[in-house]
Design a protein around this motif. Structure first.
Motif, PDB file in Angstrom:
ATOM      1  N   ASP A  25       6.467 -11.007 -19.581  1.00  8.42           N
ATOM      2  CA  ASP A  25       5.709 -10.009 -19.326  1.00  8.42           C
ATOM      3  C   ASP A  25       5.324  -9.319 -17.574  1.00  8.42           C
ATOM      4  OD1 ASP A  25       4.227  -9.266 -21.871  1.00  8.42           O
ATOM      5  OD2 ASP A  25       3.022 -11.297 -21.654  1.00  8.42           O
ATOM      6  N   GLU A  26       6.412 -10.579 -16.838  1.00  4.50           N
ATOM      7  CA  GLU A  26       6.301 -10.367 -15.249  1.00  4.50           C
ATOM      8  C   GLU A  26       7.944  -9.309 -15.177  1.00  4.50           C
ATOM      9  OE1 GLU A  26       7.319 -10.126 -11.423  1.00  4.50           O
ATOM     10  OE2 GLU A  26       8.789 -11.428 -13.276  1.00  4.50           O
ATOM     11  N   PHE A  27       8.112  -9.306 -15.937  1.00  2.00           N
ATOM     12  CA  PHE A  27       9.487  -8.359 -15.666  1.00  2.00           C
ATOM     13  C   PHE A  27       9.756  -6.883 -15.796  1.00  2.00           C
ATOM     14  CE2 PHE A  27      12.853  -6.645 -17.539  1.00  2.00           C
ATOM     15  CZ  PHE A  27      14.112  -6.867 -16.868  1.00  2.00           C
ATOM     16  N   TRP A  28       8.798  -6.759 -16.885  1.00  2.00           N
ATOM     17  CA  TRP A  28       8.511  -5.996 -17.328  1.00  2.00           C
ATOM     18  C   TRP A  28       7.210  -5.217 -17.353  1.00  2.00           C
ATOM     19  CZ3 TRP A  28      11.434  -2.685 -19.541  1.00  2.00           C
ATOM     20  CH2 TRP A  28      12.671  -3.036 -19.973  1.00  2.00           C
ATOM     21  N   ASP A  29       6.308  -5.773 -16.516  1.00  2.00           N
ATOM     22  CA  ASP A  29       4.996  -5.034 -15.707  1.00  2.00           C
ATOM     23  C   ASP A  29       5.849  -4.580 -14.252  1.00  2.00           C
ATOM     24  OD1 ASP A  29       2.782  -6.155 -17.060  1.00  2.00           O
ATOM     25  OD2 ASP A  29       2.371  -7.544 -16.377  1.00  2.00           O
ATOM     26  N   ARG A  30       6.513  -5.110 -13.328  1.00  2.00           N
ATOM     27  CA  ARG A  30       6.749  -5.308 -12.165  1.00  2.00           C
ATOM     28  C   ARG A  30       8.230  -3.797 -12.048  1.00  2.00           C
ATOM     29  NH1 ARG A  30      11.807  -7.293 -10.531  1.00  2.00           N
ATOM     30  NH2 ARG A  30      12.284  -9.046 -12.231  1.00  2.00           N
ATOM     31  N   THR A  31       8.826  -4.004 -13.166  1.00  2.00           N
ATOM     32  CA  THR A  31      10.034  -2.918 -13.338  1.00  2.00           C
ATOM     33  C   THR A  31       9.078  -1.503 -13.565  1.00  2.00           C
ATOM     34  OG1 THR A  31      11.101  -4.009 -15.029  1.00  2.00           O
ATOM     35  CG2 THR A  31      10.981  -1.765 -15.435  1.00  2.00           C
ATOM     36  N   LEU A  32       7.520  -1.756 -14.555  1.00  2.00           N
ATOM     37  CA  LEU A  32       6.769  -0.252 -14.837  1.00  2.00           C
ATOM     38  C   LEU A  32       6.121   0.214 -13.580  1.00  2.00           C
ATOM     39  CD1 LEU A  32       6.068  -1.085 -18.225  1.00  2.00           C
ATOM     40  CD2 LEU A  32       7.093   0.807 -17.377  1.00  2.00           C
ATOM     41  N   THR A  33       5.544  -1.088 -12.906  1.00  2.00           N
ATOM     42  CA  THR A  33       5.069  -1.183 -11.305  1.00  2.00           C
ATOM     43  C   THR A  33       5.559   0.319 -10.896  1.00  2.00           C
ATOM     44  OG1 THR A  33       3.283  -2.395 -12.255  1.00  2.00           O
ATOM     45  CG2 THR A  33       3.749  -1.714 -10.173  1.00  2.00           C
ATOM     46  N   SER A  34       6.626  -0.520 -10.463  1.00  2.00           N
ATOM     47  CA  SER A  34       7.967   0.414  -9.705  1.00  2.00           C
ATOM     48  C   SER A  34       8.148   1.759  -9.983  1.00  2.00           C
ATOM     49  CB  SER A  34       9.424  -0.402  -9.756  1.00  2.00           C
ATOM     50  OG  SER A  34      10.009   0.049  -8.974  1.00  2.00           O
ATOM     51  N   ALA A  35       7.748   1.887 -11.687  1.00  2.00           N
ATOM     52  CA  ALA A  35       8.991   3.249 -11.691  1.00  2.00           C
ATOM     53  C   ALA A  35       7.241   4.047 -11.556  1.00  2.00           C
ATOM     54  CB  ALA A  35       8.810   3.507 -12.927  1.00  2.00           C
ATOM     55  N   ARG A  36       6.081   3.276 -11.697  1.00  2.00           N
ATOM     56  CA  ARG A  36       5.171   4.546 -11.332  1.00  2.00           C
ATOM     57  C   ARG A  36       4.639   4.839  -9.916  1.00  2.00           C
ATOM     58  NH1 ARG A  36       3.115   0.296 -15.160  1.00  2.00           N
ATOM     59  NH2 ARG A  36       2.652   1.387 -17.489  1.00  2.00           N
ATOM     60  N   SER A  37       5.758   3.553  -9.560  1.00  2.00           N
ATOM     61  CA  SER A  37       4.780   3.971  -7.628  1.00  2.00           C
ATOM     62  C   SER A  37       5.935   5.763  -7.413  1.00  2.00           C
ATOM     63  CB  SER A  37       5.153   2.503  -7.156  1.00  2.00           C
ATOM     64  OG  SER A  37       6.134   3.004  -7.273  1.00  2.00           O
ATOM     65  N   ALA A  38       6.682   5.492  -7.985  1.00  2.00           N
ATOM     66  CA  ALA A  38       8.220   6.380  -7.795  1.00  2.00           C
ATOM     67  C   ALA A  38       7.616   6.955  -8.352  1.00  2.00           C
ATOM     68  CB  ALA A  38       9.583   6.280  -7.824  1.00  2.00           C
ATOM     69  N   ALA A  39       6.930   7.652  -9.298  1.00  2.00           N
ATOM     70  CA  ALA A  39       6.719   9.469 -10.361  1.00  2.00           C
ATOM     71  C   ALA A  39       6.039  10.285  -9.423  1.00  2.00           C
ATOM     72  CB  ALA A  39       5.727   8.656 -11.221  1.00  2.00           C
ATOM     73  N   LEU A  40       7.012  11.290  -9.880  1.00  2.00           N
ATOM     74  CA  LEU A  40       6.269  12.367  -9.660  1.00  2.00           C
ATOM     75  C   LEU A  40       6.189  13.690 -10.870  1.00  2.00           C
ATOM     76  CD1 LEU A  40       9.804  13.599  -7.632  1.00  2.00           C
ATOM     77  CD2 LEU A  40       7.023  13.084  -6.701  1.00  2.00           C
ATOM     78  N   PRO A  41       5.407  14.543  -9.834  1.00  2.00           N
ATOM     79  CA  PRO A  41       5.134  15.161 -11.679  1.00  2.00           C
ATOM     80  C   PRO A  41       5.634  16.079 -12.535  1.00  2.00           C
ATOM     81  CG  PRO A  41       3.368  15.942  -9.976  1.00  2.00           C
ATOM     82  CD  PRO A  41       4.153  15.111  -8.769  1.00  2.00           C
ATOM     83  N   PRO A  42       5.342  15.725 -13.396  1.00  2.00           N
ATOM     84  CA  PRO A  42       6.735  16.471 -14.155  1.00  2.00           C
ATOM     85  C   PRO A  42       7.247  17.876 -14.077  1.00  2.00           C
ATOM     86  CG  PRO A  42       4.428  16.398 -15.771  1.00  2.00           C
ATOM     87  CD  PRO A  42       4.292  15.589 -14.535  1.00  2.00           C
ATOM     88  N   LYS A  43       7.727  18.479 -14.240  1.00  2.00           N
ATOM     89  CA  LYS A  43       8.526  20.023 -14.200  1.00  2.00           C
ATOM     90  C   LYS A  43       8.647  20.699 -16.065  1.00  2.00           C
ATOM     91  CE  LYS A  43      10.359  19.472  -9.414  1.00  2.00           C
ATOM     92  NZ  LYS A  43      11.647  19.455  -8.640  1.00  2.00           N
TER      93      LYS A  43
END
Length: 325
Positions: A25-43
């Motif tokens: 769970d920690e592995f996937w929480d960390r991975t997804l948190t990082s992706a969300r922090s880098a997210a931009l609005p969709p085009k």
């Protein structure tokens, strides 16, 4: 392909007894948190097609590490009210192709987001999303199953599963979509991604459709079939025997059975008893791991990896309609 796995009564009882890897769970929480922090609005840009009953859009959203991922959005033309949305993932080797390749869910009255598959799209349907080379360093067998497999951090499916979760999150924010009625769907590799997204984004997913899913009970599956993609792992381990446990530990981090345990939405799967690509024992292991009673598995005794074909499509759509109406 003849019957080769457990008989059906044993399949119905088969469960994976091996524990998930420590820190899953920690592995996937960390991975997804990082992706969300880098997210931009969709085009979104309108895509021109000759179809009159479907409106299509070329979508770019941010997936793993904020990297751009392409998708198609199809929706019934002229419908302005909020629609339920189906997020679809693609089988091994295929990409998003053309928007006219994806008409089933829009024809059923859904907005339909089809996620391209990073680095794939060179086998049977074209793709448009690259997979940056620096993330998959290290020895690997041709294909995607062993790309970066010596560590969960560098493994290809870490990136692809993250893209799938981000596709769900993106779909929920699209205009004209009813985010409270969101379906994840796919077959084979796409079915594995549907299970992963259904587990990792359980708070957003209303129903899961997973046809003959890949990546189920990986440690067993690589020992009972000679077919690719699982055989890519066998060839890698044959040439890199000291790395066997290290690679298998990485694969444990993406095993569909572990994601299935976290699914809370109604779920329908298909299994084919002559399927030597995604063995039925793995599919049943995932199915039996899903908690709750609102789940169903369609069994196709005489099918291989086609897994029910249009018969399963109809059954899955009826299953979803009954729960989202």
């Amino acid at each position: 392909m003849a019957l080769f796995d457990f008989p059906l009564p044993q399949l119905r009882e088969y469960r994976l007894t091996r524990s998930e890897p420590a820190g899953f769970d920690e592995f996937w929480d960390r991975t997804l948190t990082s992706a969300r922090s880098a997210a931009l609005p969709p085009k979104l840009a309108e895509a021109r097609t000759p179809l009159r009953g479907v409106s299509s859009y070329d979508v770019t959203f941010t997936g793993y590490a904020g990297q751009p991922v392409r998708a198609w959005l199809n929706r019934p033309a002229g419908v302005t009210g909020p629609l339920p949305v189906a997020v679809e993932f693609i089988g091994y080797g295929g990409g998003r192709g053309l928007p006219t390749d994806w008409l089933f869910w829009a024809g059923a009255g859904y907005a339909h987001l089809v996620m391209d598959t990073r680095g794939q799209g060179g086998s049977w349907r074209g793709g448009d999303t690259p997979d940056p080379d620096e993330h998959g360093a290290g020895p690997s067998t041709p294909g995607f199953m062993t790309r970066g497999v010596l560590s969960p951090e560098t493994y290809y499916y870490r990136r692809l599963i993250t893209d799938a979760v981000r596709a769900v999150e993106t779909a929920a924010e699209l205009p004209g979509v009813d985010a409270s009625r969101l379906v994840v769907t796919g077959k084979s590799q796409g079915g594995a991604l549907a299970l992963a997204a259904g587990g990792l984004a359980a708070d957003r997913v209303s129903a899961v459709v997973s046809g003959v899913p890949f990546l189920c009970d990986i440690r067993r599956s690589v020992t009972i079939t000679d077919s690719d993609p699982f055989n890519e792992v066998v060839r890698f381990l044959r040439t890199n025997p000291p790395a066997a446990e290290q690679a298998l530990n990485t694969l444990d981090h993406v095993d569909s059975v572990h994601f299935a345990r976290r699914i809370t939405a109604p779920t329908i799967l298909s299994a084919a008893l002559m399927d030597d690509v995604c063995p039925p024992s793995g599919v049943f292991a995932a199915y039996n791991a899903i908690p709750g009673d609102d789940k169903r598995i369609e069994v196709y005794e005489w099918d291989g990896h086609e897994g029910g074909r249009g018969f399963f499509d109809v059954a899955a759509c009826e299953f979803v309609n009954d729960r989202l109406s």
